[in-house]
Motif scaffolding. Structure first.
Motif, short mmCIF file in Angstrom:
data_model
loop_
_atom_site.label_atom_id
_atom_site.label_comp_id
_atom_site.label_asym_id
_atom_site.label_seq_id
_atom_site.Cartn_x
_atom_site.Cartn_y
_atom_site.Cartn_z
N PRO A 1 0.83 -1.31 0.00
CA PRO A 1 0.03 0.06 0.02
C PRO A 1 0.88 1.34 -0.12
CG PRO A 1 -0.70 -1.71 1.63
CD PRO A 1 0.53 -1.97 1.19
N GLY A 2 0.69 1.98 -0.96
CA GLY A 2 1.30 3.41 -1.06
C GLY A 2 2.35 3.47 -1.60
N LEU A 3 3.03 2.51 -2.18
CA LEU A 3 4.33 2.21 -2.82
C LEU A 3 4.50 3.26 -3.87
CD1 LEU A 3 7.26 1.17 -2.94
CD2 LEU A 3 6.27 -0.69 -4.35
N LEU A 4 3.55 3.26 -4.89
CA LEU A 4 3.65 3.92 -6.11
C LEU A 4 3.32 5.48 -5.58
CD1 LEU A 4 1.46 2.02 -8.50
CD2 LEU A 4 3.93 2.06 -8.31
N LEU A 5 2.69 5.65 -4.61
CA LEU A 5 2.70 7.20 -4.24
C LEU A 5 4.05 7.65 -3.70
CD1 LEU A 5 -0.58 7.29 -2.18
CD2 LEU A 5 -0.19 8.40 -4.40
N ALA A 6 4.69 6.62 -2.91
CA ALA A 6 5.93 7.09 -2.58
C ALA A 6 7.00 7.17 -3.44
CB ALA A 6 6.65 5.61 -1.54
N VAL A 7 7.03 6.34 -4.69
CA VAL A 7 7.92 6.60 -5.96
C VAL A 7 7.47 7.43 -6.86
CG1 VAL A 7 8.88 4.28 -5.65
CG2 VAL A 7 6.93 4.56 -7.20
N ALA A 8 6.47 8.27 -6.58
CA ALA A 8 5.86 9.02 -7.77
C ALA A 8 6.65 10.36 -7.78
CB ALA A 8 4.32 9.44 -7.32
N PRO A 9 7.25 11.08 -6.61
CA PRO A 9 8.14 12.22 -7.02
C PRO A 9 9.55 11.87 -7.87
CG PRO A 9 7.53 12.23 -4.68
CD PRO A 9 7.06 10.79 -5.27
N PRO A 10 10.20 10.81 -7.65
CA PRO A 10 11.24 10.54 -8.15
C PRO A 10 11.07 9.92 -9.79
CG PRO A 10 11.09 8.90 -6.68
CD PRO A 10 10.26 9.63 -6.25
N ALA A 11 9.97 9.29 -9.82
CA ALA A 11 9.51 8.93 -11.12
C ALA A 11 9.05 10.07 -11.85
CB ALA A 11 8.27 7.90 -11.23
N THR A 12 8.41 11.20 -11.49
CA THR A 12 8.18 12.38 -11.98
C THR A 12 9.36 13.17 -12.48
OG1 THR A 12 6.20 12.53 -10.79
CG2 THR A 12 6.92 14.52 -11.91
N ALA A 13 10.49 12.88 -11.65
CA ALA A 13 11.55 13.70 -11.89
C ALA A 13 12.46 13.08 -13.14
CB ALA A 13 12.76 13.50 -10.43
N VAL A 14 12.32 11.78 -13.37
CA VAL A 14 12.69 11.10 -14.52
C VAL A 14 12.05 11.35 -15.61
CG1 VAL A 14 12.70 8.85 -15.73
CG2 VAL A 14 13.54 8.98 -13.22
N LEU A 15 10.65 11.83 -15.66
CA LEU A 15 9.86 12.10 -16.90
C LEU A 15 10.26 13.52 -17.11
CD1 LEU A 15 6.06 11.16 -16.07
CD2 LEU A 15 7.92 10.10 -17.45
N LEU A 16 10.66 14.48 -16.14
CA LEU A 16 11.24 15.85 -16.47
C LEU A 16 12.56 15.68 -17.03
CD1 LEU A 16 10.97 18.93 -13.96
CD2 LEU A 16 13.23 18.25 -14.93
N LEU A 17 13.14 14.97 -16.45
CA LEU A 17 14.63 14.63 -17.23
C LEU A 17 14.72 14.48 -18.76
CD1 LEU A 17 16.41 13.30 -14.08
CD2 LEU A 17 16.85 15.62 -15.07
#
Length: 299
Positions: A78-94
């Protein structure tokens, strides 16, 4: 429920890449003889705007009730994808930033002139690169500590044993970022760090702006590096602060006050520092304009 969000993000990335490529193509056709420095600065602003808009859209989805429900129910943790959402968004930005670097305006014509100077990722990143690497290091150390101190199952922290006249008892408090959360987050941090260094390498090795002085070209590269690092600092820093704040709340509930205060202090410091450092780039001046040509004096 995990498929549509991924498809939507892929579509957004494709649209962002298309916008950057189209914008660069239009500039070349409309201004074939225009000073490349102007087109390069415009391209940098477009890249930053598109990358920032994509990150905002993703974060808005993650924070929305629909997005939070989708991400929470998509894994067994539970909540794993919410936890990795910020670094995953950073990868999209990059990824968008990388497209922007690969579509950097190039000089048109057979003759190209430019001032050459040696630059490195470290010199371009300045203090922002140091701050980002320190943030990643603190986050990694915290995740390892949380993983080692988590209770059985890795999702809660055990409370100290309490002795009473009826015997002894203990309990646990969660959610707590043990190994089920820590391992994916550590991998995500490694990916973000490598991607950040890779994009900064593209900035350092991209085409030199023709007709610009060495100071102008260097200032434009530093502006690009500042935009890259400001974005990842905001996302990774706030994500780290959120994880540590969650850990501090669990530690408080488990009656582990010293450790809870430390986690809370670190979370607050990283969060505030990341916001200030990330938003300070908005006040950064663009590359210096070329000196105006002297006007002929009237006889």
């Amino acid at each position: 429920m995990f498929g549509p969000p991924v498809a939507a993000l892929a579509a957004l990335c494709a649209v962002a890449a298309a916008v950057l490529i189209l914008a660069g193509s239009v500039r070349v056709r409309r201004h074939p003889t225009r000073k490349v420095l102007d087109a390069a600065l415009s391209h940098e602003r477009t890249t930053s705007a598109v990358a920032g808009l994509l990150a905002l859209l993703v974060i808005a989805y993650v924070l929305s009730p629909v997005g939070a429900a989708d991400l929470t129910s998509s894994t067994h943790t539970p909540g794993l994808l919410l936890a990795v959402a910020p670094p995953a968004t950073a990868v999209l930005l990059l990824a968008v930033r990388a497209v922007g670097e690969l579509t950097w305006p190039r000089t048109q014509g057979a003759v190209r002139t430019a001032a050459l100077s040696r630059r490195s990722v470290r010199s371009l990143g300045e203090w922002r690169l140091t701050l980002f690497l320190v943030t990643v290091a603190i986050s990694a150390v915290g995740l390892v500590v949380f993983g080692l101190t988590a209770g059985e199952g890795g999702r809660a922290v055990d409370a100290p044993i309490q002795v009473s006249p009826d015997g002894w008892s203990t309990g646990s408090s969660g959610p707590y970022p043990g190994w089920p959360y820590g391992v994916p987050l550590l991998v995500a941090l490694a990916v973000v760090t490598l991607a950040t260094l890779g994009v900064l390498k593209l900035v350092s090795r991209r085409s030199v702006v023709s007709g610009a002085t060495a100071a102008e070209d260097d200032a434009l590269r530093r502006l690009s590096a500042a935009h890259v690092l400001a974005g990842v600092q905001l996302l990774v820093g706030l994500g780290t602060a959120a994880v540590m704040l969650l850990a501090s709340l669990a530690l408080f509930s488990a009656d582990r006050s010293p450790a809870a205060f430390v986690a809370f202090a670190v979370a607050t410091a990283i969060g505030i520092t990341s916001v200030v450092a990330g938003l300070s780039v908005l006040a950064r001046h663009p590359a210096p304009a070329a000196p105006a040509a002297p006007q002929p004096s009237a006889a």
